[in-house]
Design a protein around this motif. Structure first.
Motif, PDB file in Angstrom:
ATOM      1  N   HIS A  71      -6.356   4.347   1.190  1.00  0.00           N
ATOM      2  CA  HIS A  71      -5.493   5.509   1.119  1.00  0.00           C
ATOM      3  C   HIS A  71      -5.785   6.516   2.123  1.00  0.00           C
ATOM      4  CE1 HIS A  71      -3.483   8.994  -0.601  1.00  0.00           C
ATOM      5  NE2 HIS A  71      -3.371   8.532  -1.839  1.00  0.00           N
ATOM      6  N   HIS A 111       0.324  10.358   1.837  1.00  0.00           N
ATOM      7  CA  HIS A 111       1.095  11.512   1.509  1.00  0.00           C
ATOM      8  C   HIS A 111       1.866  11.926   2.750  1.00  0.00           C
ATOM      9  CE1 HIS A 111      -2.020  12.201  -1.860  1.00  0.00           C
ATOM     10  NE2 HIS A 111      -1.520  10.971  -1.942  1.00  0.00           N
ATOM     11  N   GLU A 153       3.841   7.577  -0.450  1.00  0.00           N
ATOM     12  CA  GLU A 153       3.890   8.113  -1.804  1.00  0.00           C
ATOM     13  C   GLU A 153       4.664   9.068  -2.489  1.00  0.00           C
ATOM     14  OE1 GLU A 153      -0.156   8.233  -2.889  1.00  0.00           O
ATOM     15  OE2 GLU A 153      -0.016   9.340  -4.659  1.00  0.00           O
ATOM     16  N   HIS A 221       0.976   3.322  -7.898  1.00  0.00           N
ATOM     17  CA  HIS A 221      -0.261   3.986  -8.580  1.00  0.00           C
ATOM     18  C   HIS A 221       0.416   4.389  -9.871  1.00  0.00           C
ATOM     19  CE1 HIS A 221      -1.911   5.689  -4.602  1.00  0.00           C
ATOM     20  NE2 HIS A 221      -2.363   4.367  -4.487  1.00  0.00           N
ATOM     21  N   GLU A 266      -5.436   4.836 -11.039  1.00  0.00           N
ATOM     22  CA  GLU A 266      -6.113   6.067 -10.835  1.00  0.00           C
ATOM     23  C   GLU A 266      -6.536   6.822 -11.699  1.00  0.00           C
ATOM     24  OE1 GLU A 266      -3.396   7.887  -7.752  1.00  0.00           O
ATOM     25  OE2 GLU A 266      -4.578   7.289  -6.165  1.00  0.00           O
TER      26      GLU A 266
HETATM   27 ZN    ZN Z   1      -2.166   9.501  -3.274  1.00  0.00          ZN
END
Ligand code: ZN
Length: 285
Positions: A71, A111, A153, A221, A266
């Motif tokens: 990430h 992101h 994402e 996710h 997550e």
């Molecule tokens: Zn994220």
């Protein structure tokens, strides 16, 4: 090795340490022993790992058939109008992808940006321009070798760029771009609208329509997330019964549409054990 659905956690659950493990080098073996086969390593707050350590974890991951993803730092914002900040953001890609290569991993989760003082249209336009330039740099520098992908994402707060429609649209720009569908974020952003099989199928169908086959190996996710008027508030464990979303209808849709994503859990604390619960749900639908 890659074309199958995979399940795993983001980071190390407390249980990992409680069972006597000390270092992420032991994580692939631990996950494999539980029946999991994916592992996400977060650079969210920066690059804290050395290349040598990443290589050691990567060797273990290969040995135990655990696919590693990373990430990217949260500081990336390709909508930023300041060229110096864009250069910094580009650095978070080149550094992170170098480490991902050491891990022997495939997916780099990002992101992509937020509006700040810009209108949504301006922010998206900046992102497209910067993403185009970034991809030239990454390809020229061979940062995307061995099938690496940037997995953009879907986000949980309104000022962030990242509705599922926006993310799918951005991913049409290049073959190496694939969505990270964060269904907890999608549910939080839309005030709890992810409930039925069709709610999920609509998103997956759109991805296939716009991106073709590569949509089926998207990154996912999944966690339950508390939300309010302004979207995402905090991640929860899978035993939450208030906020959702539920994994079962998604699991059924993934199966019916022949998706083979990497599904990263997550949850707030129980990332690995909740991941196993999700795998069980997938196998039983
Ligand atoms: Zn994220």
């Amino acid at each position: 090795m890659i074309d199958k659905i995979r399940f795993g956690p983001s980071g190390n659950q407390k249980l990992f340490y409680e069972q006597g493990h000390k270092h992420s080098i032991e994580a692939p073996m631990w996950l494999h022993s539980m029946g999991l086969d994916a592992y996400e390593f977060s650079f969210g707050r920066g690059f804290t790992i050395k290349e040598d350590t990443a290589r050691k974890i990567g060797e273990e991951a290969k040995k135990y058939d655990v696919l590693i993803s990373c990430h990217a730092p949260y500081y990336i914002n390709l909508a930023n109008p300041d060229p110096l900040m864009i250069e910094k953001s580009f650095g978070y890609f080149t550094r992170g992808l170098t480490l991902l290569e050491c891990f022997g991993g495939r997916d780099y989760v990002v992101h992509i940006g937020s509006c700040g003082k810009l209108s949504r249209e301006e922010a998206i336009s900046n992102i497209k321009t910067n993403l185009k330039n970034l991809l030239v740099i990454l390809k020229n520098g061979d940062f995307l070798k061995n099938g690496k992908r940037l997995c953009i994402e879907t986000m949980g707060k309104p000022q962030q760029i990242g509705t599922y429609e926006e993310i799918i649209d951005l991913c049409t720009m290049d073959e190496c771009l694939v969505p990270t569908f964060d269904f907890g974020h999608i549910n939080a952003l839309t005030g709890g609208t992810l409930k039925t099989y069709d709610d999920y199928k609509k998103i997956l169908d759109l991805a296939v329509e716009k991106l073709g086959e590569r949509a089926k190996s998207c990154h996912i996710h999944f966690s339950k997330i508390e939300y309010g008027d302004k979207g995402e508030i905090r991640h929860l464990n899978y035993d939450d019964t208030v906020y959702g979303p539920d994994f079962a209808p998604l699991a059924k849709a993934l199966k019916d549409l022949n998706f083979t994503p990497t599904v990263i859990c997550e949850s707030k604390d129980n990332m690995a054990t909740d991941s196993l619960i999700m795998k069980g749900i997938y196998e039983s639908v």
